[in-house]
Design an enzyme around this catalytic site. Structure first.
Site, short mmCIF file in Angstrom:
data_model
loop_
_atom_site.label_atom_id
_atom_site.label_comp_id
_atom_site.label_asym_id
_atom_site.label_seq_id
_atom_site.Cartn_x
_atom_site.Cartn_y
_atom_site.Cartn_z
N ASP A 191 -8.95 -35.29 52.34
CA ASP A 191 -10.39 -35.54 52.57
C ASP A 191 -10.81 -35.74 50.87
OD1 ASP A 191 -13.10 -35.13 53.26
OD2 ASP A 191 -12.24 -34.16 55.06
N HIS A 232 -17.75 -33.18 51.44
CA HIS A 232 -17.23 -33.41 52.49
C HIS A 232 -16.17 -32.60 52.71
CE1 HIS A 232 -15.34 -35.74 55.93
NE2 HIS A 232 -16.50 -36.00 56.23
N SER A 406 -16.76 -35.57 61.77
CA SER A 406 -16.20 -35.04 60.62
C SER A 406 -15.96 -33.50 60.91
CB SER A 406 -16.66 -35.21 59.51
OG SER A 406 -16.19 -36.67 58.88
#
Length: 480
Positions: A191, A232, A406
């Site tokens: 990620d 994220h 996600s």
């Protein structure tokens, strides 16, 4: 010693100079067009045309047979076997190509995870030469793959809720009461990085002592400790393992240990970074890339990213992970307006592709739908992915509520950690079947078309909900 080039100074009239530039440009373009041009992808072509040079992957013609690993029951032995087979095959099959590149003074990076060579700033002539080689399958540009980009709902959602609604909905907290928090299982994300000092993540991090070897990988070697350029990665890791020891119980498997590879530079992920991260995750190294130790590999890898559906590029390293006994979990994308919108690698048959639902067990409007390009039944399952509160990278005690597939995929990554704690020796088939047969299927009709793939949403499995919404408690207790 590099050979010195002799450059002669010659006066050439301006008009002739322009003609020569045009002639050279046309020669390079024509060379690329006539020499095994079908082996060069559109991105590499367009970059060569625009800039005269491009960073490219040279995918070798052959991949090694990894089937011998299937019969190996010892986890570390299996990891080492797959690594050794891949490294030996890459060394043999790439030897002549690397010798040629060395002779040309070309800068490159060799990868064993998918038997490819990344060549920096190749010109049209070199690309044409490489494309013509009989040991080369094709040339691919350095694609930029988007994250399954979330929607920021509440960037400062700092009000603790104890056990978050999404954790309770999949019944993960019921397993904690039985002593199963995923202890001893190693999870990873590929990620944007992770804020490792976050209150809800620091105790679960393998490198919590300050030694980040075998715990963190930055493909560009910019930082030797975890950082997050986007938020994220911190958020997705929080959903997998997050727990600050107080009222922020945000993770599915808070007893698991985490490591991370920064396969995504920021809001997108280059193929170079993803491939480098994939290789490290199969056999982690120190932060400088030295001393690989495959015993440090994770059991499960969360991937909340994906490119266009039907892209086979990532199959080689997904295949390497699965051969080594590592589970890949992928989000399937946030393009849910229509059918057949799943992304790759989430559409592969060898991964668990995850769609997103809301608090009412309704498919989130953004969640991509099947059928998939490589497997018609996609997604495999769905999980909570709308308005999910988790850790964020603004500070060590910041949280945010985000929405996206996600956010859904990490729930399934955490469920796998709980299942592996229950039975570390469970086979791939047993784990996958346990997940699929215990899903909740009393789900609400999704927005938009209800019959993707010719099957209505309330007939399971389908191309909207897959097998249904995951139930951690039921999945764990259905293992043989």
């Amino acid at each position: 010693m590099k050979r010195q080039k002799f450059v002669a100074s010659v006066f050439v009239p301006v008009g002739v100079t322009l003609s020569l530039v045009v002639m050279v440009s046309l020669w390079q373009s024509n060379t690329l067009a006539t020499a095994a041009s079908y082996r060069v992808d559109d991105l590499a072509r367009s970059q060569l045309q625009a800039n005269g040079r491009a960073d490219v992957f040279v995918k070798m013609l052959t991949d090694v047979d990894l089937s011998a690993a299937e019969g190996v029951t010892d986890r570390v032995e299996r990891l080492n076997l797959v690594h050794d087979l891949l490294v030996a095959h890459a060394a043999t099959s790439q030897a002549n190509l690397l010798a040629y590149l060395d002779q040309q003074g070309v800068r490159y990076r060799s990868f064993w995870i998918n038997n490819s060579v990344f060549v920096y700033e190749a010109d049209g002539s070199l690309v044409s030469t490489l494309a013509e080689r009989p040991d080369v399958a094709y040339i691919r540009g350095n694609h930029q793959v988007p994250l399954s980009q979330p929607i920021i709902v509440a960037p400062q959602a700092n009000t603790p809720n104890g056990v978050e609604w999404n954790i309770a909905l999949i019944n993960a907290d019921d397993l904690w009461e039985e002593g199963n928090e995923g202890q001893g299982i190693v999870v990873a994300n590929n990620d944007t990085g992770v804020r490792w000092t976050h209150d809800a993540l620091d105790e679960q991090y393998r490198g919590r002592s300050g030694n980040h070897d075998y715990a963190w990988w930055d493909p560009h070697l910019d930082y030797d400790e975890p950082y997050d350029t986007n938020g994220h990665g911190t958020h997705t890791m929080g959903i997998i393992v997050g727990d600050d020891g107080n009222d922020n119980q945000i993770g599915v498997a808070p007893g698991a240990e985490w490591i991370a590879a920064k396969g995504c530079e920021s809001s997108s992920c280059s193929d170079f970074a993803l491939t480098s991260a994939a290789e490290w995750l199969a056999c982690p190294t120190r932060v400088d890339g030295s001393d690989p130790d495959c015993s440090q590999a994770p059991h499960v890898i969360n991937n909340s990213w994906g490119g266009d559906g039907g892209d086979s590029w990532y199959r080689s390293y997904v295949r390497s992970w699965t051969a080594a006994g590592i589970w890949p979990i992928f989000s399937i994308g946030n393009s849910g307006d229509g059918c057949q919108t799943t992304t790759s690698p989430g559409d592969y048959s060898t991964v668990i592709g995850v769609g997103a639902t809301d608090i009412n067990d309704r498919l989130a409007a953004f969640s991509s739908k099947g059928p998939g390009a490589f497997r018609r039944l996609k997604p495999d399952v769905v999980a909570p992915g709308q308005d999910i509160r988790s850790a964020y990278n603004a500070s060590d005690d910041s949280y945010a509520s985000l929405s996206g597939t996600s956010m859904a995929a990490p729930h399934v990554t955490g469920v796998f950690a709980l299942m592996l704690f229950q039975d570390p020796n469970a086979t791939r088939r047993e784990l996958k079947e346990a997940l699929a047969r215990t899903t909740v299927q009393d789900l609400l009709a999704p927005p938009g078309p209800n019959a993707c793939g010719g099957r209505e949403y309330d007939r399971y499995p389908n191309a909207i909900y897959g097998n249904g919404r995951v139930d951690a408690y039921a999945a764990v207790h259905s293992l043989p």
